[in-house]
Design a protein around this motif. Structure first.
Motif, PDB file in Angstrom:
ATOM      1  N   LEU A  50       0.799  -1.228  -0.048  1.00 53.44           N
ATOM      2  CA  LEU A  50       0.163   0.159  -0.035  1.00 53.44           C
ATOM      3  C   LEU A  50       0.977   1.077   0.113  1.00 53.44           C
ATOM      4  CD1 LEU A  50      -2.712   1.492   0.257  1.00 53.44           C
ATOM      5  CD2 LEU A  50      -2.429   1.349   2.628  1.00 53.44           C
ATOM      6  N   PHE A  51       1.993   1.318   0.816  1.00 52.43           N
ATOM      7  CA  PHE A  51       2.902   2.359   1.031  1.00 52.43           C
ATOM      8  C   PHE A  51       3.474   2.724  -0.398  1.00 52.43           C
ATOM      9  CE2 PHE A  51       3.540   1.565   5.944  1.00 52.43           C
ATOM     10  CZ  PHE A  51       2.411   2.018   6.068  1.00 52.43           C
ATOM     11  N   ASP A  52       3.869   1.601  -1.082  1.00 55.55           N
ATOM     12  CA  ASP A  52       4.689   1.477  -2.389  1.00 55.55           C
ATOM     13  C   ASP A  52       3.621   2.205  -3.320  1.00 55.55           C
ATOM     14  OD1 ASP A  52       6.768   0.758  -1.102  1.00 55.55           O
ATOM     15  OD2 ASP A  52       6.823  -1.323  -2.104  1.00 55.55           O
ATOM     16  N   SER A  53       2.411   1.935  -3.211  1.00 56.25           N
ATOM     17  CA  SER A  53       1.517   2.517  -4.262  1.00 56.25           C
ATOM     18  C   SER A  53       1.280   4.047  -4.250  1.00 56.25           C
ATOM     19  CB  SER A  53       0.120   1.754  -4.298  1.00 56.25           C
ATOM     20  OG  SER A  53      -0.606   2.191  -2.947  1.00 56.25           O
ATOM     21  N   PHE A  54       1.677   4.603  -3.275  1.00 58.32           N
ATOM     22  CA  PHE A  54       1.573   5.932  -3.019  1.00 58.32           C
ATOM     23  C   PHE A  54       3.141   6.779  -3.165  1.00 58.32           C
ATOM     24  CE2 PHE A  54      -2.150   5.006  -0.706  1.00 58.32           C
ATOM     25  CZ  PHE A  54      -3.156   6.083  -1.023  1.00 58.32           C
ATOM     26  N   ARG A  55       3.924   6.031  -3.646  1.00 55.12           N
ATOM     27  CA  ARG A  55       5.275   6.511  -3.803  1.00 55.12           C
ATOM     28  C   ARG A  55       5.248   7.029  -5.108  1.00 55.12           C
ATOM     29  NH1 ARG A  55       8.093   5.121   0.683  1.00 55.12           N
ATOM     30  NH2 ARG A  55       7.814   3.097   1.548  1.00 55.12           N
ATOM     31  N   ASP A  56       6.411   8.091  -5.316  1.00 53.49           N
ATOM     32  CA  ASP A  56       6.399   8.595  -6.847  1.00 53.49           C
ATOM     33  C   ASP A  56       6.909   7.497  -7.559  1.00 53.49           C
ATOM     34  OD1 ASP A  56       5.214  11.092  -6.333  1.00 53.49           O
ATOM     35  OD2 ASP A  56       7.370  12.029  -5.634  1.00 53.49           O
ATOM     36  N   GLU A  57       6.657   7.406  -8.894  1.00 50.84           N
ATOM     37  CA  GLU A  57       7.477   6.497  -9.617  1.00 50.84           C
ATOM     38  C   GLU A  57       8.836   6.901  -9.875  1.00 50.84           C
ATOM     39  OE1 GLU A  57       6.203   3.681 -11.227  1.00 50.84           O
ATOM     40  OE2 GLU A  57       4.368   4.016  -9.779  1.00 50.84           O
ATOM     41  N   PHE A  58       9.776   5.993  -9.458  1.00 47.95           N
ATOM     42  CA  PHE A  58      11.245   6.192  -9.654  1.00 47.95           C
ATOM     43  C   PHE A  58      11.931   5.503 -10.584  1.00 47.95           C
ATOM     44  CE2 PHE A  58      15.632   5.551  -7.988  1.00 47.95           C
ATOM     45  CZ  PHE A  58      16.178   6.729  -8.463  1.00 47.95           C
ATOM     46  N   GLU A  59      12.507   5.977 -11.601  1.00 47.30           N
ATOM     47  CA  GLU A  59      13.238   5.098 -12.330  1.00 47.30           C
ATOM     48  C   GLU A  59      14.702   5.284 -12.340  1.00 47.30           C
ATOM     49  OE1 GLU A  59      12.692   2.815 -15.131  1.00 47.30           O
ATOM     50  OE2 GLU A  59      10.504   2.759 -14.489  1.00 47.30           O
TER      51      GLU A  59
END
Length: 92
Positions: A50-59
């Protein structure tokens, strides 16, 4: 105690679809409240996703991009301490 939660039409549609699928798979009717409580309880137990789903996408940078970035740096032969860096960044 009951509290209202506003959801979008899309979320309402998903809840209804999940209700129907649960009924087909298990033969059991569940209310949307039961469904939401189960979803929240199970998500609460495993929060990382769940937390990861709110993180900015980071490449992350590719090795080539890292090499290109590092090509702009040079070693001046001077050791710099953390305190010196802090002084430059934040002042005395």
């Amino acid at each position: 105690m009951s509290t209202s939660v506003k959801v979008t039409d899309q979320t309402k549609d998903w809840l209804e679809e999940l209700q129907a699928e649960i009924r087909l798979e298990t033969g059991r009717n569940v209310t949307q409240q039961e469904l939401l409580e189960r979803i929240v309880a199970e998500t609460y137990e495993s929060k990382d996703e769940l937390f990861d789903s709110f993180r900015d996408e980071f490449e992350p940078l590719t090795d080539e991009e890292i090499d290109q970035w590092m090509a702009g740096t040079s070693d001046w032969g001077v050791e710099t301490t953390e305190e010196e860096i802090d002084e430059v960044l934040y002042g005395e």
